[in-house]
Design an enzyme around this catalytic site. Sequence first.
Site, PDB file in Angstrom:
ATOM      1  N   ALA A 221      10.412  -2.849 -13.235  1.00  0.00           N
ATOM      2  CA  ALA A 221       9.723  -2.271 -14.249  1.00  0.00           C
ATOM      3  C   ALA A 221      10.178  -0.830 -14.828  1.00  0.00           C
ATOM      4  O   ALA A 221       9.880  -0.277 -16.000  1.00  0.00           O
ATOM      5  CB  ALA A 221       8.153  -1.870 -13.705  1.00  0.00           C
TER       6      ALA A 221
ATOM      7  N   LYS B 277      11.393 -16.015  -5.476  1.00  0.00           N
ATOM      8  CA  LYS B 277      12.461 -15.072  -5.164  1.00  0.00           C
ATOM      9  C   LYS B 277      12.006 -13.989  -4.416  1.00  0.00           C
ATOM     10  O   LYS B 277      13.059 -13.450  -3.943  1.00  0.00           O
ATOM     11  CB  LYS B 277      12.853 -14.763  -6.699  1.00  0.00           C
ATOM     12  CG  LYS B 277      11.816 -13.873  -7.560  1.00  0.00           C
ATOM     13  CD  LYS B 277      12.064 -12.729  -7.409  1.00  0.00           C
ATOM     14  CE  LYS B 277      10.872 -11.882  -8.060  1.00  0.00           C
ATOM     15  NZ  LYS B 277      10.955 -10.360  -8.345  1.00  0.00           N
TER      16      LYS B 277
ATOM     17  N   LYS C 262       3.683 -12.781  -9.977  1.00  0.00           N
ATOM     18  CA  LYS C 262       4.606 -13.672  -9.356  1.00  0.00           C
ATOM     19  C   LYS C 262       3.932 -13.699  -7.910  1.00  0.00           C
ATOM     20  O   LYS C 262       3.754 -13.118  -6.946  1.00  0.00           O
ATOM     21  CB  LYS C 262       5.830 -12.824  -8.816  1.00  0.00           C
ATOM     22  CG  LYS C 262       6.528 -12.451 -10.203  1.00  0.00           C
ATOM     23  CD  LYS C 262       7.755 -12.000 -10.223  1.00  0.00           C
ATOM     24  CE  LYS C 262       8.467 -11.861 -11.679  1.00  0.00           C
ATOM     25  NZ  LYS C 262       9.910 -11.259 -11.535  1.00  0.00           N
TER      26      LYS C 262
ATOM     27  N   ASN D  14       2.791  -0.976 -11.823  1.00  0.00           N
ATOM     28  CA  ASN D  14       4.081  -0.304 -12.401  1.00  0.00           C
ATOM     29  C   ASN D  14       4.620  -1.404 -13.425  1.00  0.00           C
ATOM     30  O   ASN D  14       5.177  -1.218 -14.632  1.00  0.00           O
ATOM     31  CB  ASN D  14       5.164  -0.107 -11.361  1.00  0.00           C
ATOM     32  CG  ASN D  14       5.733  -1.311 -10.476  1.00  0.00           C
ATOM     33  OD1 ASN D  14       5.109  -2.334 -10.614  1.00  0.00           O
ATOM     34  ND2 ASN D  14       6.838  -1.165 -10.055  1.00  0.00           N
ATOM     35  N   TRP D  15       4.681  -2.997 -13.145  1.00  0.00           N
ATOM     36  CA  TRP D  15       4.898  -3.825 -14.202  1.00  0.00           C
ATOM     37  C   TRP D  15       3.909  -3.652 -15.292  1.00  0.00           C
ATOM     38  O   TRP D  15       4.315  -3.877 -16.443  1.00  0.00           O
ATOM     39  CB  TRP D  15       5.099  -4.936 -13.494  1.00  0.00           C
ATOM     40  CG  TRP D  15       5.618  -6.239 -14.187  1.00  0.00           C
ATOM     41  CD1 TRP D  15       5.539  -7.588 -13.705  1.00  0.00           C
ATOM     42  CD2 TRP D  15       6.606  -6.417 -15.282  1.00  0.00           C
ATOM     43  NE1 TRP D  15       6.233  -8.232 -14.987  1.00  0.00           N
ATOM     44  CE2 TRP D  15       7.069  -7.386 -15.504  1.00  0.00           C
ATOM     45  CE3 TRP D  15       7.080  -5.094 -16.168  1.00  0.00           C
ATOM     46  CZ2 TRP D  15       7.816  -8.025 -16.626  1.00  0.00           C
ATOM     47  CZ3 TRP D  15       7.844  -5.345 -17.278  1.00  0.00           C
ATOM     48  CH2 TRP D  15       8.328  -6.546 -17.597  1.00  0.00           C
TER      49      TRP D  15
ATOM     50  N   GLN E 156       4.778  -8.890  -2.616  1.00  0.00           N
ATOM     51  CA  GLN E 156       4.243 -10.102  -2.966  1.00  0.00           C
ATOM     52  C   GLN E 156       4.914 -10.871  -2.048  1.00  0.00           C
ATOM     53  O   GLN E 156       4.335 -12.006  -1.921  1.00  0.00           O
ATOM     54  CB  GLN E 156       4.558 -10.134  -4.376  1.00  0.00           C
ATOM     55  CG  GLN E 156       3.669  -9.421  -5.290  1.00  0.00           C
ATOM     56  CD  GLN E 156       2.205  -9.688  -5.181  1.00  0.00           C
ATOM     57  OE1 GLN E 156       1.800 -10.818  -5.769  1.00  0.00           O
ATOM     58  NE2 GLN E 156       1.569  -8.820  -4.688  1.00  0.00           N
TER      59      GLN E 156
ATOM     60  N   GLY F  14      -4.432  -5.626 -15.902  1.00  0.00           N
ATOM     61  CA  GLY F  14      -3.566  -5.044 -14.905  1.00  0.00           C
ATOM     62  C   GLY F  14      -2.683  -3.834 -15.190  1.00  0.00           C
ATOM     63  O   GLY F  14      -2.314  -3.800 -16.428  1.00  0.00           O
ATOM     64  N   SER F  15      -2.630  -2.810 -14.204  1.00  0.00           N
ATOM     65  CA  SER F  15      -1.935  -1.452 -14.563  1.00  0.00           C
ATOM     66  C   SER F  15      -1.181  -0.843 -13.607  1.00  0.00           C
ATOM     67  O   SER F  15      -1.073   0.238 -13.445  1.00  0.00           O
ATOM     68  CB  SER F  15      -3.133  -0.523 -15.083  1.00  0.00           C
ATOM     69  OG  SER F  15      -3.935  -0.526 -14.010  1.00  0.00           O
TER      70      SER F  15
END
Length: 358
Positions: free
Chosen positions: A159, A210, A124, A15-16, A303, A12-13
């Site tokens: 991030a 959340k 998440k 922002n986080w 999300q 994965g790439s």
Amino acid sequence: MSTSLKKIAIVGSGNWGSAIAAHIGDKVLQLDTEYDPQILMWCKEEILDDGSKLTEVINTKHENVKYLPNKNIPKNVIATSDLSESVKDADILIFVIPHQFVKTTCEELKNQIKSSAFALTLIKGFYVDEKTNELLLVSEVIKNTLNIPCLSMMGANIAKEVADKIFCEATIGSRDEEHNDTVRQLIDRPYFRIRFYPDIEIIEILGALKNVIAMCAGFVDGLKAGFNTRAAVLRLGFREMINFCRLYKKESTTDIYLESCGIADLIASALGGRNYNGAKKMAETNRSLEDIEKKDLNGQSLQGPGTAKEAYRFLEGKNLLDQFPLFRDAYLICEKKIEPKKLLDNLSNHPEYSQKQQ
């Protein structure tokens, strides 16, 4: 190079993903007797507005210009669009992709992962199994598809701030001391502190839920509700998060809810995360969330709506929607089946207020 050096892959790439790759990329350079300093980061190839490929830009500018602009990514982090190549011989796989892509990504990686490897999910979101209507967690999909253990890490980790080395903390779900030592080595820094609990699943569920409650905070803020109301939404929402987790399994200790993965992540997300901002804009403008993602969020997907949909389906199957009115209403607002104001109107009838005190 010695083959005994442990190899890290980042799947994965966004922002986080870019922020955690930079964080760990820095750290492995200090641990070069134990870890291969080169980290491969899987990047779903994109063509940028100027016609260049995102992977090539990351590898020449050492910056993810689309998802984490103006933040340096160390030169030892190499972006690749080849998924199989990114995880080849990896000992530690860190998953940080949108949750809706986990199943297909893991299926592609089936039988390609070392049996001695382990994974860490920063994702998440969760699924609801269509046949059983039970929760299916990202860590379970990774564990069951790749046949390796999977830990979880959640917390108040915006991030951009992590990339700027601004102090934060996270909660790790793990039931293996050796894995704990490895994760501590790679992630724990004076400006990024971590704590461990055995509750892999609860930590993960909290991280997903959340986003839904942060959207509720955004809806009421967009409607210009007062601070008292916004605080009530967060408290009631946090209570629903805890009750939802307990439908899955009981926590090892109630302290888990007071960790970074619980109350802290909710506060950070409800102060200005993208799910909060998207929901606030929706309440203010009545535009669709898809339009907001496209025009205001640089194409990044929220999300919260996906998790709200899964939570709604799970609760509906258990005939419990009325016990979780914020989760219920968040989904209905996302689907434009009710107006955001309805969430406000329903607050005073929340089941919390009809419960007898102990």
